[in-house]
Structures are given as C-alpha cells and as structure tokens.
Scaffold this motif. Structure first.
Motif, PDB file in Angstrom:
ATOM      1  N   THR A  30     -49.034  25.899 -12.490  1.00  0.00           N
ATOM      2  CA  THR A  30     -50.290  25.259 -12.147  1.00  0.00           C
ATOM      3  C   THR A  30     -50.045  23.771 -11.967  1.00  0.00           C
ATOM      4  O   THR A  30     -49.412  23.140 -12.811  1.00  0.00           O
ATOM      5  CB  THR A  30     -51.316  25.463 -13.292  1.00  0.00           C
ATOM      6  OG1 THR A  30     -51.402  26.844 -13.609  1.00  0.00           O
ATOM      7  CG2 THR A  30     -52.681  24.954 -12.898  1.00  0.00           C
ATOM      8  N   LYS A  31     -50.566  23.210 -10.870  1.00  0.00           N
ATOM      9  CA  LYS A  31     -50.481  21.756 -10.659  1.00  0.00           C
ATOM     10  C   LYS A  31     -51.431  21.084 -11.653  1.00  0.00           C
ATOM     11  O   LYS A  31     -52.571  21.510 -11.815  1.00  0.00           O
ATOM     12  CB  LYS A  31     -50.901  21.386  -9.241  1.00  0.00           C
ATOM     13  CG  LYS A  31     -49.916  21.859  -8.198  1.00  0.00           C
ATOM     14  CD  LYS A  31     -48.868  20.798  -7.976  1.00  0.00           C
ATOM     15  CE  LYS A  31     -47.905  21.197  -6.890  1.00  0.00           C
ATOM     16  NZ  LYS A  31     -46.527  21.012  -7.282  1.00  0.00           N
ATOM     17  N   THR A  56     -48.356  13.241 -11.763  1.00  0.00           N
ATOM     18  CA  THR A  56     -48.723  14.576 -11.308  1.00  0.00           C
ATOM     19  C   THR A  56     -47.577  15.491 -11.691  1.00  0.00           C
ATOM     20  O   THR A  56     -46.406  15.119 -11.532  1.00  0.00           O
ATOM     21  CB  THR A  56     -48.937  14.587  -9.782  1.00  0.00           C
ATOM     22  OG1 THR A  56     -49.959  13.649  -9.471  1.00  0.00           O
ATOM     23  CG2 THR A  56     -49.351  15.957  -9.304  1.00  0.00           C
ATOM     24  N   HIS A  59     -58.349  25.210 -18.377  1.00  0.00           N
ATOM     25  CA  HIS A  59     -58.178  24.171 -17.357  1.00  0.00           C
ATOM     26  C   HIS A  59     -57.463  22.914 -17.829  1.00  0.00           C
ATOM     27  O   HIS A  59     -57.158  22.048 -17.015  1.00  0.00           O
ATOM     28  CB  HIS A  59     -59.535  23.778 -16.768  1.00  0.00           C
ATOM     29  CG  HIS A  59     -60.235  24.924 -16.117  1.00  0.00           C
ATOM     30  ND1 HIS A  59     -59.789  25.500 -14.954  1.00  0.00           N
ATOM     31  CD2 HIS A  59     -61.327  25.634 -16.493  1.00  0.00           C
ATOM     32  CE1 HIS A  59     -60.584  26.504 -14.618  1.00  0.00           C
ATOM     33  NE2 HIS A  59     -61.523  26.602 -15.542  1.00  0.00           N
ATOM     34  N   GLU A  87     -55.972  20.524 -14.971  1.00  0.00           N
ATOM     35  CA  GLU A  87     -55.660  21.260 -13.749  1.00  0.00           C
ATOM     36  C   GLU A  87     -56.114  20.469 -12.538  1.00  0.00           C
ATOM     37  O   GLU A  87     -57.135  19.800 -12.551  1.00  0.00           O
ATOM     38  CB  GLU A  87     -56.422  22.594 -13.781  1.00  0.00           C
ATOM     39  CG  GLU A  87     -55.694  23.708 -13.081  1.00  0.00           C
ATOM     40  CD  GLU A  87     -56.412  25.025 -13.286  1.00  0.00           C
ATOM     41  OE1 GLU A  87     -57.083  25.454 -12.321  1.00  0.00           O
ATOM     42  OE2 GLU A  87     -56.304  25.600 -14.374  1.00  0.00           O
ATOM     43  N   GLY A  88     -55.326  20.548 -11.466  1.00  0.00           N
ATOM     44  CA  GLY A  88     -55.681  19.881 -10.220  1.00  0.00           C
ATOM     45  C   GLY A  88     -54.838  18.655  -9.997  1.00  0.00           C
ATOM     46  O   GLY A  88     -54.188  18.142 -10.894  1.00  0.00           O
ATOM     47  N   SER A  89     -54.855  18.167  -8.771  1.00  0.00           N
ATOM     48  CA  SER A  89     -54.007  17.018  -8.434  1.00  0.00           C
ATOM     49  C   SER A  89     -54.812  15.821  -7.964  1.00  0.00           C
ATOM     50  O   SER A  89     -54.289  14.921  -7.371  1.00  0.00           O
ATOM     51  CB  SER A  89     -53.000  17.433  -7.359  1.00  0.00           C
ATOM     52  OG  SER A  89     -53.688  17.975  -6.252  1.00  0.00           O
ATOM     53  N   GLN A  90     -56.142  15.841  -8.223  1.00  0.00           N
ATOM     54  CA  GLN A  90     -56.962  14.718  -7.771  1.00  0.00           C
ATOM     55  C   GLN A  90     -56.691  13.468  -8.562  1.00  0.00           C
ATOM     56  O   GLN A  90     -56.341  13.477  -9.665  1.00  0.00           O
ATOM     57  CB  GLN A  90     -58.466  15.062  -7.784  1.00  0.00           C
ATOM     58  CG  GLN A  90     -59.046  15.436  -9.120  1.00  0.00           C
ATOM     59  CD  GLN A  90     -58.848  16.901  -9.467  1.00  0.00           C
ATOM     60  OE1 GLN A  90     -57.960  17.561  -8.979  1.00  0.00           O
ATOM     61  NE2 GLN A  90     -59.666  17.425 -10.318  1.00  0.00           N
TER      62      GLN A  90
END
Length: 140
Positions: free
Chosen positions: A3-4, A28, A109, A137-140
């Motif tokens: 998971t990124k 990241t 998450h 979680e996520g790359s924002q």
C-alpha cells in the motif's frame, strides 16, 4: 499486500542537561504486509545522498535498516539490549540499543509505531532516542 503511504518520522534525541533535539521527516513510502509482519519502506536524501529505509514493526520486536548514503542496522527488542551496526566514514561502528518502550498500532488506513531507546556507540552512551513513525494510506 503493498500500500502506498505518506510517512512522517519524528526523531527526538535527549542528552543529559540539554534541550531535546527534534527532527521531522516527511516521505512517500510503501507499507508491506507479509506473514503477519508489517514493513514500512521509504527513501530520503541526507547530505545529498539517497538513503533507503526499511522499518520492520512489531509490538515487542522491531528493526530499522538503512542503506545507500547511510548503512545502519538498529535492532529493538522491548526491555532488552541488542547489538547493531553503523557504517561511518571511520569504518563500521558497533551500536547497542536498550529498548525502554515500544508500541505499534495499525488500522485499515493508517498506523503509528513508536520506539524509545538508549543508544550506545562503541560502548559510549550518545543519548535517549524516540522514533515516532506515523503513516497514512495514499500519496497526497
């Protein structure tokens, strides 16, 4: 499962009779779940050198591996002394971690891993360290 994630590392270094030094890093990375073990991998740049970091996280046992511009192995077992290594420009130095506290919490998450330890380099105490990893979680 990979998971990124967005990673925030807060490092606090305490020395006797001195103000704590606090460093923060944002990166990241990737969270890897393998055989009920969680690994956090990310890259950073230190002194114009790429450093790849892998953190094996657990509730009683953990490991921080760094390679590239810095080569380091820091093992942690709660309430125990462990021997690791740090490859410096002066050669390989033996380091000892004495882990005082370790917590690992993870949900769907995000996650939070904290390890607090005393660090000795070549038998000399260099301070009390706290590493706090937060990842989302996520790359924002």
């Amino acid at each position: 499962m990979n998971t990124k994630v967005k990673v925030r590392l807060k490092t606090t270094i305490r020395q006797p009779n001195e103000e704590p030094e606090i460093y923060e890093l944002w990166a990241t990375g990737t969270l890897i779940e393998k055989d009920e073990t969680s690994y956090l991998k990310y890259a950073e740049v230190q002194d114009d050198k790429d450093v790849n970091t892998t953190v094996k996280m657990g509730e009683t046992e953990a490991l921080v591996l760094r390679s590239g511009g810095i080569n380091m192995r820091l093992p942690f077992i709660k309430d125990s002394e462990q021997t690791g290594s740090y490859d410096s420009e002066y050669g390989m130095l033996m380091v000892t971690t004495n882990t005082r506290q370790m917590t690992f919490e993870q949900n769907e998450h995000d996650g939070h891993f904290v390890v607090q330890y005393d660090l000795d380099v070549s038998g000399q105490p260099v301070g009390e360290y706290t590493l706090e990893f937060h990842y989302t979680e996520g790359s924002q």
